[in-house]
Design a protein around this motif. Structure first.
Motif, PDB file in Angstrom:
ATOM      1  N   ALA A 148      40.294  63.098   9.278  1.00 18.50           N
ATOM      2  CA  ALA A 148      40.845  62.998  10.635  1.00 18.50           C
ATOM      3  C   ALA A 148      39.780  63.338  11.676  1.00 18.50           C
ATOM      4  O   ALA A 148      39.692  62.684  12.720  1.00 18.50           O
ATOM      5  CB  ALA A 148      42.058  63.914  10.786  1.00 18.50           C
ATOM      6  N   GLU A 149      38.969  64.330  11.393  1.00 17.18           N
ATOM      7  CA  GLU A 149      37.887  64.717  12.303  1.00 17.18           C
ATOM      8  C   GLU A 149      36.915  63.551  12.510  1.00 17.18           C
ATOM      9  O   GLU A 149      36.510  63.259  13.626  1.00 17.18           O
ATOM     10  CB  GLU A 149      37.147  65.934  11.745  1.00 17.18           C
ATOM     11  CG  GLU A 149      35.996  66.409  12.601  1.00 17.18           C
ATOM     12  CD  GLU A 149      36.420  67.120  13.876  1.00 17.18           C
ATOM     13  OE1 GLU A 149      35.578  67.236  14.785  1.00 17.18           O
ATOM     14  OE2 GLU A 149      37.587  67.568  13.981  1.00 17.18           O
ATOM     15  N   LYS A 150      36.564  62.884  11.430  1.00 13.44           N
ATOM     16  CA  LYS A 150      35.654  61.732  11.528  1.00 13.44           C
ATOM     17  C   LYS A 150      36.283  60.603  12.346  1.00 13.44           C
ATOM     18  O   LYS A 150      35.608  59.946  13.144  1.00 13.44           O
ATOM     19  CB  LYS A 150      35.280  61.233  10.134  1.00 13.44           C
ATOM     20  CG  LYS A 150      34.357  62.170   9.379  1.00 13.44           C
ATOM     21  CD  LYS A 150      34.029  61.622   8.008  1.00 13.44           C
ATOM     22  CE  LYS A 150      33.107  62.538   7.245  1.00 13.44           C
ATOM     23  NZ  LYS A 150      31.764  62.631   7.801  1.00 13.44           N
ATOM     24  N   ILE A 151      37.564  60.390  12.168  1.00 15.58           N
ATOM     25  CA  ILE A 151      38.258  59.339  12.924  1.00 15.58           C
ATOM     26  C   ILE A 151      38.292  59.683  14.407  1.00 15.58           C
ATOM     27  O   ILE A 151      38.012  58.833  15.261  1.00 15.58           O
ATOM     28  CB  ILE A 151      39.679  59.110  12.360  1.00 15.58           C
ATOM     29  CG1 ILE A 151      39.598  58.520  10.947  1.00 15.58           C
ATOM     30  CG2 ILE A 151      40.494  58.209  13.290  1.00 15.58           C
ATOM     31  CD1 ILE A 151      40.915  58.505  10.197  1.00 15.58           C
ATOM     32  N   VAL A 152      38.595  60.920  14.723  1.00 18.09           N
ATOM     33  CA  VAL A 152      38.644  61.340  16.128  1.00 18.09           C
ATOM     34  C   VAL A 152      37.265  61.219  16.773  1.00 18.09           C
ATOM     35  O   VAL A 152      37.139  60.781  17.923  1.00 18.09           O
ATOM     36  CB  VAL A 152      39.227  62.761  16.259  1.00 18.09           C
ATOM     37  CG1 VAL A 152      39.042  63.307  17.661  1.00 18.09           C
ATOM     38  CG2 VAL A 152      40.712  62.748  15.885  1.00 18.09           C
ATOM     39  N   LYS A 153      36.222  61.559  16.045  1.00 20.24           N
ATOM     40  CA  LYS A 153      34.861  61.406  16.590  1.00 20.24           C
ATOM     41  C   LYS A 153      34.546  59.939  16.842  1.00 20.24           C
ATOM     42  O   LYS A 153      33.890  59.604  17.836  1.00 20.24           O
ATOM     43  CB  LYS A 153      33.832  62.039  15.653  1.00 20.24           C
ATOM     44  CG  LYS A 153      33.854  63.554  15.736  1.00 20.24           C
ATOM     45  CD  LYS A 153      32.814  64.195  14.856  1.00 20.24           C
ATOM     46  CE  LYS A 153      32.841  65.709  15.029  1.00 20.24           C
ATOM     47  NZ  LYS A 153      31.895  66.374  14.145  1.00 20.24           N
ATOM     48  N   ALA A 154      35.028  59.055  15.976  1.00 21.79           N
ATOM     49  CA  ALA A 154      34.823  57.612  16.211  1.00 21.79           C
ATOM     50  C   ALA A 154      35.577  57.164  17.452  1.00 21.79           C
ATOM     51  O   ALA A 154      35.037  56.371  18.263  1.00 21.79           O
ATOM     52  CB  ALA A 154      35.294  56.826  14.981  1.00 21.79           C
ATOM     53  N   ILE A 155      36.788  57.655  17.649  1.00 27.29           N
ATOM     54  CA  ILE A 155      37.551  57.336  18.861  1.00 27.29           C
ATOM     55  C   ILE A 155      36.794  57.828  20.084  1.00 27.29           C
ATOM     56  O   ILE A 155      36.651  57.109  21.067  1.00 27.29           O
ATOM     57  CB  ILE A 155      38.967  57.964  18.799  1.00 27.29           C
ATOM     58  CG1 ILE A 155      39.792  57.326  17.675  1.00 27.29           C
ATOM     59  CG2 ILE A 155      39.678  57.819  20.158  1.00 27.29           C
ATOM     60  CD1 ILE A 155      41.056  58.100  17.329  1.00 27.29           C
ATOM     61  N   LYS A 156      36.304  59.031  19.991  1.00 25.73           N
ATOM     62  CA  LYS A 156      35.562  59.630  21.113  1.00 25.73           C
ATOM     63  C   LYS A 156      34.304  58.808  21.428  1.00 25.73           C
ATOM     64  O   LYS A 156      33.968  58.607  22.592  1.00 25.73           O
ATOM     65  CB  LYS A 156      35.201  61.076  20.753  1.00 25.73           C
ATOM     66  CG  LYS A 156      34.746  61.892  21.913  1.00 25.73           C
ATOM     67  CD  LYS A 156      34.633  63.342  21.497  1.00 25.73           C
ATOM     68  CE  LYS A 156      34.342  64.140  22.653  1.00 25.73           C
ATOM     69  NZ  LYS A 156      33.422  64.910  23.030  1.00 25.73           N
ATOM     70  N   ASP A 157      33.632  58.316  20.402  1.00 25.11           N
ATOM     71  CA  ASP A 157      32.442  57.487  20.611  1.00 25.11           C
ATOM     72  C   ASP A 157      32.765  56.229  21.396  1.00 25.11           C
ATOM     73  O   ASP A 157      31.922  55.754  22.171  1.00 25.11           O
ATOM     74  CB  ASP A 157      31.816  57.088  19.260  1.00 25.11           C
ATOM     75  CG  ASP A 157      31.060  58.221  18.603  1.00 25.11           C
ATOM     76  OD1 ASP A 157      30.803  59.259  19.271  1.00 25.11           O
ATOM     77  OD2 ASP A 157      30.734  58.085  17.404  1.00 25.11           O
ATOM     78  N   PHE A 158      33.944  55.669  21.216  1.00 25.18           N
ATOM     79  CA  PHE A 158      34.317  54.475  21.967  1.00 25.18           C
ATOM     80  C   PHE A 158      34.375  54.761  23.464  1.00 25.18           C
ATOM     81  O   PHE A 158      34.128  53.882  24.275  1.00 25.18           O
ATOM     82  CB  PHE A 158      35.673  53.918  21.513  1.00 25.18           C
ATOM     83  CG  PHE A 158      35.621  53.202  20.182  1.00 25.18           C
ATOM     84  CD1 PHE A 158      34.573  52.360  19.853  1.00 25.18           C
ATOM     85  CD2 PHE A 158      36.635  53.376  19.277  1.00 25.18           C
ATOM     86  CE1 PHE A 158      34.541  51.695  18.640  1.00 25.18           C
ATOM     87  CE2 PHE A 158      36.621  52.715  18.066  1.00 25.18           C
ATOM     88  CZ  PHE A 158      35.573  51.871  17.738  1.00 25.18           C
ATOM     89  N   GLN A 159      34.714  55.981  23.814  1.00 26.80           N
ATOM     90  CA  GLN A 159      34.794  56.326  25.232  1.00 26.80           C
ATOM     91  C   GLN A 159      33.405  56.381  25.870  1.00 26.80           C
ATOM     92  O   GLN A 159      33.280  56.232  27.071  1.00 26.80           O
ATOM     93  CB  GLN A 159      35.515  57.644  25.422  1.00 26.80           C
ATOM     94  CG  GLN A 159      36.986  57.535  25.087  1.00 26.80           C
ATOM     95  CD  GLN A 159      37.743  58.777  25.444  1.00 26.80           C
ATOM     96  OE1 GLN A 159      37.309  59.888  25.146  1.00 26.80           O
ATOM     97  NE2 GLN A 159      38.877  58.604  26.084  1.00 26.80           N
TER      98      GLN A 159
END
Length: 161
Positions: A148-159
């Motif tokens: 989940a942490e890795k997924i959230v970091k990927a979401i954050k990278d999109f921003q």
């Protein structure tokens, strides 16, 4: 900052899939709050349960309502998280992933299956090339919170893009 709508594309037919999907969804939401990310996860298994358990619809009507609801979720989403496990990725998840690509959604592919059964990244070429980000997290590591942490970091990278 607007709330990101995230479509959670994943197999949802077995109890083990449904439980794991829900655990991962809740952990993504929890970790997104830590990063002050405003997200809403559009969760097909909830809408499927609601529509398919409706006694007033015929079987044909249920399927049409479900198709339209999931299509509409995909249309309004900003990001698609696709769980791409299996020797051959589940057909609905494949369709949702590629549909998201056609609609220019950001796509995060997640593969926990350690079998290398595809052409690239253990996937069919059409899927692997449709992804903006790919998270390979072999099932030997059962720490879904870390995933989940890795997924959230990927979401954050999109921003940042």
């Amino acid at each position: 900052m607007k709330k990101l709508k995230i479509y959670f594309a994943a197999p949802l037919f077995k109890q083990s899939e449904r439980i794991w999907n829900r655990m991962l969804k809740k952990e993504i939401e929890k970790r997104a709050k830590i990063y002050n990310l405003k997200i809403k996860i559009l969760f097909p298994q909830d809408i499927a349960e609601k529509i398919l358990s409706n006694k007033t619809y015929s079987e044909k009507q249920k399927l049409m309502h479900l198709y339209k609801a999931l299509r509409d979720y995909l249309v309004i989403s900003d990001i698609v998280i696709s769980i791409l496990d299996g020797a051959d990725v589940e057909s609905g998840t494949s369709a949702e992933t590629f549909g998201g690509r056609i609609m220019n959604k950001k796509i995060i592919g997640v593969r926990t299956d350690f079998r290398n059964s595809g052409e690239e990244k253990g996937l069919n070429l059409m899927l692997s090339k449709a992804l903006d980000k790919f998270i390979y997290f072999p099932a030997f590591n059962e720490n879904y919170k870390e995933l989940a942490e890795k997924i959230v970091k990927a979401i954050k990278d999109f921003q940042k893009d």
